[in-house]
Design a protein around this motif. Structure first.
Motif, PDB file in Angstrom:
ATOM      1  N   LYS A  74      25.684  65.045 -72.645  1.00 44.59           N
ATOM      2  CA  LYS A  74      24.230  65.196 -72.660  1.00 44.59           C
ATOM      3  C   LYS A  74      23.628  64.524 -71.424  1.00 44.59           C
ATOM      4  O   LYS A  74      24.244  63.665 -70.783  1.00 44.59           O
ATOM      5  N   ALA A  75      22.379  64.910 -71.123  1.00 39.73           N
ATOM      6  CA  ALA A  75      21.730  64.401 -69.913  1.00 39.73           C
ATOM      7  C   ALA A  75      21.564  62.886 -69.959  1.00 39.73           C
ATOM      8  O   ALA A  75      21.597  62.217 -68.912  1.00 39.73           O
ATOM      9  N   GLU A  97      24.729  72.146 -63.919  1.00 46.12           N
ATOM     10  CA  GLU A  97      23.494  72.759 -64.399  1.00 46.12           C
ATOM     11  C   GLU A  97      23.063  72.055 -65.684  1.00 46.12           C
ATOM     12  O   GLU A  97      23.889  71.740 -66.538  1.00 46.12           O
ATOM     13  N   LEU A  98      21.739  71.818 -65.816  1.00 47.97           N
ATOM     14  CA  LEU A  98      21.183  71.265 -67.043  1.00 47.97           C
ATOM     15  C   LEU A  98      20.642  72.405 -67.891  1.00 47.97           C
ATOM     16  O   LEU A  98      19.837  73.215 -67.416  1.00 47.97           O
ATOM     17  N   ARG A  99      21.105  72.481 -69.131  1.00 47.14           N
ATOM     18  CA  ARG A  99      20.662  73.551 -70.016  1.00 47.14           C
ATOM     19  C   ARG A  99      20.188  72.941 -71.338  1.00 47.14           C
ATOM     20  O   ARG A  99      20.690  71.900 -71.774  1.00 47.14           O
ATOM     21  N   ASP A 100      19.221  73.637 -71.936  1.00 48.67           N
ATOM     22  CA  ASP A 100      18.713  73.184 -73.232  1.00 48.67           C
ATOM     23  C   ASP A 100      19.745  73.476 -74.323  1.00 48.67           C
ATOM     24  O   ASP A 100      20.353  74.550 -74.357  1.00 48.67           O
ATOM     25  N   ASP A 101      19.922  72.491 -75.194  1.00 46.77           N
ATOM     26  CA  ASP A 101      20.844  72.631 -76.319  1.00 46.77           C
ATOM     27  C   ASP A 101      20.120  72.182 -77.589  1.00 46.77           C
ATOM     28  O   ASP A 101      18.969  71.723 -77.531  1.00 46.77           O
ATOM     29  N   GLY A 104      19.059  68.556 -77.274  1.00 52.12           N
ATOM     30  CA  GLY A 104      18.532  68.134 -75.983  1.00 52.12           C
ATOM     31  C   GLY A 104      19.235  68.823 -74.837  1.00 52.12           C
ATOM     32  O   GLY A 104      19.965  69.805 -75.024  1.00 52.12           O
ATOM     33  N   GLN A 105      19.030  68.293 -73.614  1.00 52.46           N
ATOM     34  CA  GLN A 105      19.630  68.911 -72.446  1.00 52.46           C
ATOM     35  C   GLN A 105      21.080  68.441 -72.262  1.00 52.46           C
ATOM     36  O   GLN A 105      21.409  67.276 -72.505  1.00 52.46           O
ATOM     37  N   TYR A 107      24.706  68.912 -69.668  1.00 45.80           N
ATOM     38  CA  TYR A 107      25.269  69.350 -68.397  1.00 45.80           C
ATOM     39  C   TYR A 107      26.297  70.461 -68.627  1.00 45.80           C
ATOM     40  O   TYR A 107      27.104  70.396 -69.564  1.00 45.80           O
TER      41      TYR A 107
END
Length: 742
Positions: A74-75, A97-101, A104-105, A107
Motif C-alpha cells: 500500500k502507498a 503506478e499508484l492505483r485505487d484499491d 486505499g491506494q 503500488y
C-alpha cells in the motif's frame, strides 16, 4: 515461419535406449520452446545407432512481448516493504503506478519483457537439452564436462524457411553447431551439408542411412519373411527383437543362414532363445515340422560377396553357442533319466526362496498341499496336482535354465516328458507360471490350473504373512501380477473358490503359524509353555488354531493367531483392488464394481465378476437407468424418514392400506419380482434377476407420479415407507444399488 532441424551425432547409441531418447529429446526441446513463448505446428523425433534427430515444423520466428502486472504494498506501507518490492521487480519508485484499491491506494509494477528471436531461444533450448539429457547411463570423455551416452561428435542445428537456412549458434563445450552431417560409417564416409529436413532425409538415404526406425523395422521384416517364404519356411515373430535389431543398423541388409544338423534336435525354444539372446538372430521354422531350421541375421552394410563372409562368421559363432546349449540339454536329460525329476528338484532344499519364507523346497511343499486342496474345485485329480506341484520347479536346478532363466517352466515340461510323467503333469510344469501378464494365455487344463493357482496364492499369502506388500509404484516381488494371475485363472475357468473361507485362509494361517513357530524355536524356546507363549501376540487371538506338540510332556498348546484373519482380509482387499483394475479394463464402471463388492460372497471372484458384468449390462439399458433413478428416489425418501423418525421401516407393508391403483400395482409387481429374483439369485441366474428388476421400472415410476409417500395420515405414511423398504430390499438382493452413481 521457420522449421527447426537438430541432429546430435555420436558413437553408437545402445538400441534399448533409442526409443526413450527420441521422446526425451522431443519433450525437452519443445517444452523449452513453448515455455519461452514460441509455438509450433508439429514435431517429430528420429534415431539411428549414431544420431538423434528432431524436426519442428511451423515454428514462430520470435516470441511475443510479455507484459506482467504485480501488485505491491500500500502507498502508506513502511519504506522497507516498498524497497523489497522494488528489488524483486528491478524497477525504481518512479516507474511504479499508484492505483485505487478496496483499502486505499496500492503500488503496481508493470513489467514488460521484449520478444526474442527464435534462433536465440532455440540455442538456449538445445544447450539445456544436451546438458540435462536423462540418459540411463552416460559418460565423460576428453577434458570437457559434457556427459553423453557415447562420445558426441557433432551438432547440426538449422532454422530454415523460404529465404534459406541459418545455423543456430549452439555451443556446448568444444562442440559448435554447423550444417553438416555424416552418412553410413563404411558405405558413405565423409561429411556433407544440408539445408532443411527434407534435404537432410534425402541425402541420408543416398548415403545409405534409413532415418526412421519404423521404416527400418518394416524393411527387415519384409525382406526376412520374403526370403523365408521363398524356401517354404516362416520367420518366428518377435516384436522385441525386431525393434532391437532396427536400433543396431542404419542400412539393414537381411541374410539367411542354416543351423547345423547336429543342433536341429534341440527344443525349438532353446534354439530360439539362444539365437535371440546371444546373436540377435531371428528363428526360421519349418511349418510342416515345427522345427527351427534356419536363422535370419541383419547386417549393417552391403558387401561384394552378398554377405557370404558375414554369414560364415555368424554360423561359426552360432555353432559354438549351440554346442553349449546341446551340452546343457544332454546333461539335464541324463540327470532326469538317472534320478528322476524329483531327484533333480532335491537340490532346491538349499536354495533360499526368501529369508523369511524358507527355501524353494519349503515353498514347493506348501504349493503341493494347497494344490491338493484346490484340485477338486477345478476338476483335477488331487494326486496328479500334487505330483505336478512337486516337480513344477525342478528345472530351476537344470543347467539349461541356469543359462537361460527365461526358459524355466518350458524346460520343465520337456524334462517331465523325458521322465515319462503324465502329460497333465508335464503341461503344468510350463503352464503354472501363467498368466504372466494381462495379455498372456490362461491355462485351462485342470491340473495346470490347480498348480498355477496354488503357486500364486502361496506367493501372495506368504508375502502378506511377512508384511512385504506392494507400496506405491514399488512391487519387487511382482505381487500385483500374481494377484491378476489369480483373478484371470479364477474368472476364465469359472473356478469357485471362496478365498476368505476355504483353502486360502487355512494356507495363510499355516504359513503364519509355521513362521511364528520357527521364530519361537530360533529364540531358544524348547517347550510351548508360558515362556514361549510370551513370544506370541496373544491379545490378537481369535479364530483358527494350530497345534504343536510339547517336546517334554506331550501336551498340546493351542496357538491362536488372529493376525491370520487380518492377513486374509487384507489380502482379499488387495485382490478386490486388482479386480477393479481388471474389470475397468473390461469396461465395467468402478461404482458398479463397488455395488457388487458390497454383497455377501465377495470372496468368490467368479461370482463377483459374473454379478458385475450382468449389472453393468443391465445399467446400460433404458430400463436399468430408469429403475436406478426410481430406486434412488425410494431409498432417499426412506432414509430421510428413518433418520427423522428414528425407526426402521422394514416390516408391515400391507396392500389393504393401498388407496390408489398405482400402489396396488406396485404391490403386485414387487410380489412378482421377488418370486423371480430370490430363486434366480440362489441359482446365480443374474440375467433372470435383472429382467425381473426391469419389470419394476414402470410400476415404480407410476407410483411416484400418483402417490404422496409422506401423507398426513400416519398409517398411510408408514405403510408407504414400508413399501419403499420392499423396493430397497428386493433390489438389494442383486447388488447394493446405493453405491451406483446416478
Amino acid at each position: 515461419m521457420p522449421d527447426l532441424l537438430l541432429e546430435l551425432f555420436s558413437e553408437e547409441i545402445p538400441a534399448r535406449m533409442q526409443a526413450r531418447a527420441r521422446e526425451d529429446l522431443k519433450k525437452l526441446v519443445t517444452d523449452a520452446l513453448v515455455e519461452a513463448g514460441l509455438t509450433y505446428a508439429s514435431a517429430g523425433a528420429f534415431s539411428t545407432p549414431r544420431r538423434l534427430v528432431l524436426t519442428v515444423q511451423g515454428l514462430t520466428s520470435e516470441s511475443p512481448m510479455q507484459r506482467e502486472e504485480r501488485k505491491g504494498p500500500k502507498a502508506d506501507a513502511p519504506a522497507a516493504a516498498l524497497e523489497g518490492f522494488l528489488r524483486s521487480t528491478g524497477l525504481s519508485r518512479e516507474q511504479l503506478e499508484l492505483r485505487d484499491d478496496k483499502k486505499g491506494q496500492v503500488y503496481f509494477a508493470v513489467l514488460e519483457k521484449p520478444g526474442r528471436k527464435a534462433a536465440e531461444i532455440v540455442a538456449e533450448a538445445v544447450e539445456g537439452a544436451i546438458r540435462g539429457f536423462p540418459w540411463p547411463k552416460s559418460m565423460r570423455w576428453g577434458s570437457g564436462s559434457l556427459r553423453w551416452v557415447r562420445p558426441l561428435h557433432s551438432i547440426l542445428c538449422l532454422l530454415s524457411d523460404e529465404g534459406g537456412a541459418e545455423v543456430v549458434p549452439v555451443t556446448v563445450d568444444h562442440l559448435s553447431a554447423g550444417n553438416t552431417t555424416e552418412g553410413h560409417r563404411f558405405m558413405a564416409p565423409g561429411r556433407f551439408a544440408v539445408s532443411s529436413f527434407d534435404d537432410y532425409a534425402a541425402k541420408l538415404k543416398r548415403a545409405f542411412v534409413v532415418l526412421d526406425a519404423a521404416e527400418r523395422e518394416q524393411t527387415i521384416w519384409h525382406d526376412a519373411t520374403t526370403q523365408a517364404f521363398a524356401q517354404g519356411l516362416e520367420v518366428v515373430p518377435d516384436a522385441g527383437l525386431l525393434s532391437e535389431v532396427a536400433g543396431l543398423v542404419e542400412w539393414p541388409v537381411v541374410l539367411m543362414g542354416a543351423i547345423g544338423e547336429d543342433f536341429l534336435g534341440l527344443p525349438p525354444e532353446v534354439l530360439q532363445t539362444s539365437m535371440r539372446e546371444h546373436q540377435k538372430f531371428f528363428s526360421v521354422k519349418n511349418p510342416k515340422t515345427g522345427r527351427i531350421e534356419k536363422f535370419v541375421t541383419v547386417a549393417n552394410r552391403e558387401t561384394a560377396d552378398h554377405g557370404e563372409t558375414i554369414l560364415k562368421g555368424n554360423q561359426k559363432v552360432l555353432s559354438a553357442r549351440l554346442s553349449d546349449a546341446k551340452f546343457f540339454w544332454e546333461n539335464d536329460l541324463r540327470t532326469v533319466q538317472t534320478v528322476g525329476l524329483e531327484g533333480m528338484a532335491a537340490g532346491l532344499a538349499s536354495v533360499t526362496f526368501h529369508n523369511k519364507l524358507g527355501s524353494q523346497a519349503d515353498r514347493i511343499a506348501r504349493i503341493e498341499a494347497l494344490a491338493r486342496e484346490i484340485a477338486p474345485l477345478v476338476g483335477a485329480s488331487p494326486d496328479l496336482a500334487a505330483e505336478a506341484a512337486r516337480v513344477a520347479k525342478a528345472d530351476l536346478q537344470s543347467a539349461m535354465v541356469g543359462e537361460f532363466p527365461e526358459l524355466q517352466g518350458t524346460m520343465g515340461g520337456y524334462y517331465a516328458r523325458a521322465a515319462g510323467l503324465p502329460e497333465p503333469v508335464a503341461a503344468a510344469c510350463k503352464a503354472h507360471y501363467q498368466p504372466l501378464g494381462p495379455s498372456d494365455a490362461v491355462p485351462t487344463d485342470p491340473v495346470s490350473v490347480a498348480v498355477a493357482l496354488a503357486d500364486k496364492i502361496d506367493t501372495l499369502t506368504g508375502f502378506w504373512a511377512i508384511d512385504e506388500k506392494p507400496t506405491g509404484s514399488k512391487d519387487p516381488y511382482a505381487l500385483r501380477r500374481a494377484a491378476l494371475g489369480v483373478i484371470r485363472l479364477v474368472s476364465s475357468n469359472a473356478v469357485r473358490v471362496p478365498l476368505a473361507g476355504h483353502a486360502v485362509a487355512r494356507h495363510a494361517l499355516a504359513t503364519l503359524i509355521g513362521l511364528k513357530a520357527a521364530e519361537i524355536r530360533s529364540k531358544g524356546a524348547t517347550v510351548l509353555g508360558p515362556e514361549a507363549l510370551k513370544l506370541l501376540s496373544m491379545d490378537e487371538a481369535k479364530d483358527l488354531s494350530y497345534r504343536l506338540v510339547d517336546a517334554d510332556d506331550g501336551t498340546k498348546e493351542e496357538l491362536l493367531l488372529s493376525r491370520g484373519d487380518h492377513v486374509v482380509s487384507d489380502l482379499l482387499s488387495f485382490l478386490h483392488d486388482r479386480l477393479k483394475v481388471y474389470l475397468r479394463d473390461q469396461g465395467v464402471r468402478h461404482d458398479v464394481i463397488d455395488a457388487c463388492l458390497a454383497m455377501p460372497g465377495n470372496d468368490d471372484l467368479t461370482l463377483l465378476v459374473k454379478r458385475a458384468e450382468a449389472l453393468a449390462g443391465f445399467l446400460k439399458t433404458d430400463d436399468g437407468t430408469n429403475l436406478l433413478q426410481g430406486f434412488k428416489r425410494a431409498n432417499n425418501i426412506l432414509s430421510q424418514a428413518e433418520a427423522k423418525d428414528g425407526v426402521e421401516y422394514s416390516f408391515g407393508a400391507d396392500e389393504k392400506f393401498a388407496e390408489t391403483d398405482a400402489e396396488r400395482a406396485l404391490f403386485t409387481a414387487l410380489d412378482g419380482a421377488e418370486a423371480v429374483i430370490r430363486p434366480a439369485m440362489r441359482e446365480e441366474d443374474f440375467a433372470a434377476a435383472m429382467s425381473a428388476m426391469a419389470s419394476l421400472r414402470a410400476p415404480i415410476d407410476a407410483f411416484f407420479e400418483a402417490v404422496q409417500v409422506n401423507a398426513e395420515n400416519p398409517i398411510l405414511r408408514r405403510n408407504r415407507l414400508n413399501l419403499l423398504h420392499r423396493i430397497r430390499a428386493i433390489c438389494g438382493q442383486v447388488a447394493d444399488l446405493t453405491k451406483v452413481e446416478g
